[in-house]
Design an enzyme around this catalytic site. Structure first.
Site, PDB file in Angstrom:
ATOM      1  N   HIS A   1       0.810  -1.232   0.000  1.00 39.26           N
ATOM      2  CA  HIS A   1       0.000   0.000   0.000  1.00 39.26           C
ATOM      3  C   HIS A   1       0.840   1.277   0.000  1.00 39.26           C
ATOM      4  O   HIS A   1       0.297   2.371  -0.068  1.00 39.26           O
ATOM      5  CB  HIS A   1      -0.955   0.025   1.190  1.00 39.26           C
TER       6      HIS A   1
HETATM    7  C1  UD1 Z   1      -1.871   5.452   6.503  1.00 39.88           C
HETATM    8  C2  UD1 Z   1      -0.524   5.805   7.139  1.00 39.88           C
HETATM    9  C3  UD1 Z   1       0.448   4.666   6.907  1.00 39.88           C
HETATM   10  C4  UD1 Z   1      -0.116   3.345   7.376  1.00 39.88           C
HETATM   11  C5  UD1 Z   1      -1.480   3.112   6.725  1.00 39.88           C
HETATM   12  C6  UD1 Z   1      -2.110   1.852   7.204  1.00 39.88           C
HETATM   13  C7  UD1 Z   1      -0.014   8.238   7.065  1.00 39.88           C
HETATM   14  C8  UD1 Z   1       0.861   9.233   6.458  1.00 39.88           C
HETATM   15  N1  UD1 Z   1       0.057   6.997   6.513  1.00 39.88           N
HETATM   16  O1  UD1 Z   1      -1.654   5.341   5.102  1.00 39.88           O
HETATM   17  O2  UD1 Z   1       1.627   4.930   7.640  1.00 39.88           O
HETATM   18  O3  UD1 Z   1       0.763   2.299   7.011  1.00 39.88           O
HETATM   19  O4  UD1 Z   1      -2.320   4.235   7.037  1.00 39.88           O
HETATM   20  O5  UD1 Z   1      -3.274   1.571   6.511  1.00 39.88           O
HETATM   21  O6  UD1 Z   1      -0.713   8.533   8.008  1.00 39.88           O
HETATM   22  N2  UD1 Z   1      -8.975   5.323   2.241  1.00 39.88           N
HETATM   23  C9  UD1 Z   1     -10.237   4.776   2.164  1.00 39.88           C
HETATM   24  N3  UD1 Z   1     -10.843   4.417   3.335  1.00 39.88           N
HETATM   25  C10 UD1 Z   1     -10.260   4.585   4.545  1.00 39.88           C
HETATM   26  C11 UD1 Z   1      -8.983   5.153   4.599  1.00 39.88           C
HETATM   27  C12 UD1 Z   1      -8.352   5.517   3.443  1.00 39.88           C
HETATM   28  O7  UD1 Z   1     -10.805   4.610   1.097  1.00 39.88           O
HETATM   29  O8  UD1 Z   1     -10.877   4.223   5.563  1.00 39.88           O
HETATM   30  C13 UD1 Z   1      -8.295   5.698   0.981  1.00 39.88           C
HETATM   31  C14 UD1 Z   1      -8.532   7.106   0.561  1.00 39.88           C
HETATM   32  O9  UD1 Z   1      -8.593   7.152  -0.815  1.00 39.88           O
HETATM   33  C15 UD1 Z   1      -7.273   7.806   1.034  1.00 39.88           C
HETATM   34  C16 UD1 Z   1      -6.213   6.731   0.859  1.00 39.88           C
HETATM   35  O10 UD1 Z   1      -6.895   5.511   1.157  1.00 39.88           O
HETATM   36  O11 UD1 Z   1      -7.010   8.949   0.297  1.00 39.88           O
HETATM   37  C17 UD1 Z   1      -5.018   6.881   1.747  1.00 39.88           C
HETATM   38  O12 UD1 Z   1      -5.442   7.002   3.119  1.00 39.88           O
HETATM   39  P1  UD1 Z   1      -4.503   7.794   4.170  1.00 39.88           P
HETATM   40  O13 UD1 Z   1      -5.099   7.737   5.521  1.00 39.88           O
HETATM   41  O14 UD1 Z   1      -4.164   9.132   3.627  1.00 39.88           O
HETATM   42  O15 UD1 Z   1      -3.150   6.987   4.143  1.00 39.88           O
HETATM   43  P2  UD1 Z   1      -2.858   5.414   4.081  1.00 39.88           P
HETATM   44  O16 UD1 Z   1      -2.311   5.096   2.731  1.00 39.88           O
HETATM   45  O17 UD1 Z   1      -4.016   4.621   4.576  1.00 39.88           O
END
Ligand code: UD1
Length: 357
Positions: free
Chosen positions: A204
């Protein structure tokens, strides 16, 4: 003692569960408020963890959701500041290295509230990782450092922090792992897996999944060198979007939705090996003695490589093929478990907080 505990993203929930349980033994001492920032919000990324790990409902959900790094961090800070002004604690406890960790540490400190950081002091040395920036900034303003390893404590001393503020307490994620071992749940995908052997895959990180060609190369390299093994891939929402643009030559992949915690650990525990770019999973693989390949150039958890079952592949696909063949041929290194990854970390933290009153 008034405590505010912060959790925002999936790995945070695994870390606060044992802490909330240990604190609840001392309700007469600790008045605890749990703040969910809402960074993760899908059922499988958030509420399933609260249910399965018996984490109490948050006292407040800031519902910040997704956004750019600046948007997400800023939104958390604005809403968390309001929360702290209405419910001022003596100490804010943050865990891990996600944007919620950084945002809430800064907000608390600027209001003159002390900050404790669980999983302090780990460093990948890769400043291009958002998590590394989050770790460095959080630790630069932390008052109580709770570390997973001796090396993390040493790192904090090298950065000029006082020894008296650094507490080597062990790995809190492993508290949750060991506590959950009796309750693991077989995921539905086993109706397709049956008795077949399989690899668990999770990717991811932006560096692996944001470019569809890169993701395609990795998945096809995995397929080439593990013919006959299924590849079970619980797909993070970020990866799901890119996967539609990827051409995978093998029929042996099972792409599924993200799993709940008890489902996921069941999957890992019964797998032949793991290919991942997560840090937390390398720790879980170490304790479960499952061979693990990490698709990153660096790790903030070097003990999973020097002591544990993890091997750092970077982006070298030939190395990936060769190490996967070793796993398939049951030719993996002897490994062990680092000190104090023993299921008792939350109790150590609570004892330190009790003595600090
Ligand atoms: C975040 C953490 C990462 C961790 C990961 C675990 C930061 C910088 N990164 O990354 O260290 O390894 O979580 O999962 O905080 N999204 C959904 N549903 C959700 C959450 C996210 O659809 O419930 C999608 C959205 O499109 C979002 C993308 O995932 O833009 C990324 O989510 P984000 O929380 O920004 O970072 P992660 O890649 O999940």
């Amino acid at each position: 003692m008034k405590l505010t505990i912060v959790a925002g993203a999936r790995p945070n929930f695994v870390k606060i569960a044992p802490l909330m349980r240990a604190l609840s033994q001392y309700n007469e001492v600790f008045n605890t408020r749990l703040v969910h920032t809402g960074q993760h919000y899908d059922k499988n990324m958030s509420s399933s963890f609260f249910q399965e790990l018996n984490i109490p409902n948050p006292d407040i959900n800031l519902e910040v959701g997704s956004g750019t790094h600046a948007e997400q961090t800023a939104n958390i800070m604005i809403k968390f500041e309001r929360e702290l002004l209405e419910n001022r604690p003596d100490l804010v406890i943050v865990v891990g290295d996600v944007n919620s960790t950084l945002a809430c540490a800064i907000t608390a400190k600027k209001l003159g509230i002390k900050v404790a950081h669980v999983e302090a002091g780990i460093r990948s040395g890769d400043i291009l990782m958002p998590e590394e920036i989050n770790r460095l900034v959080t630790d630069s303003i932390t008052d109580y450092f709770f570390t997973t390893t001796v090396q993390a404590s040493e790192q904090l001393k090298r950065e000029g922090h006082s020894e008296k503020d650094i507490y080597f307490v062990g790995n809190i994620m492993i508290d949750t792992l060991l506590y959950s071992m009796q309750n693991l749940k077989k995921p539905d995908v086993f109706s397709e897996i049956g008795d077949h052997s399989y690899l668990t895959i999770t990717l991811h990180r932006p560096s692996n999944v944001d470019n569809p060609e890169k993701l395609e190369e990795i998945l096809n390299a995995i397929a080439d060198s593990s013919k006959g093994l299924l590849k079970v891939f619980p797909v993070h929402p970020r990866t799901r979007k890119i996967l539609e643009r990827v051409n995978i030559k093998s029929e042996e992949f099972l792409f599924i939705d993200p799993l709940s915690y008890l489902n996921f650990i069941y999957l890992v525990k019964n797998s032949t090996g793991i290919v991942t770019d997560s840090g937390g999973i390398t720790e879980e693989a170490t304790v479960l003695f499952i061979p693990c390949l990490t698709m990153r150039n660096t790790t903030e958890r070097p003990e999973t490589v020097t002591i544990g079952s993890n091997y750092l592949i970077g982006s070298d696909l030939d190395l990936l093929r060769s190490k996967l063949s070793d796993i398939v041929n049951n030719n993996w290194k002897e490994s062990g478990i680092p000190d104090l990854w023993d299921g008792k970390t939350a109790n150590r933290i609570v004892n330190i907080l009790l003595n600090s009153r």
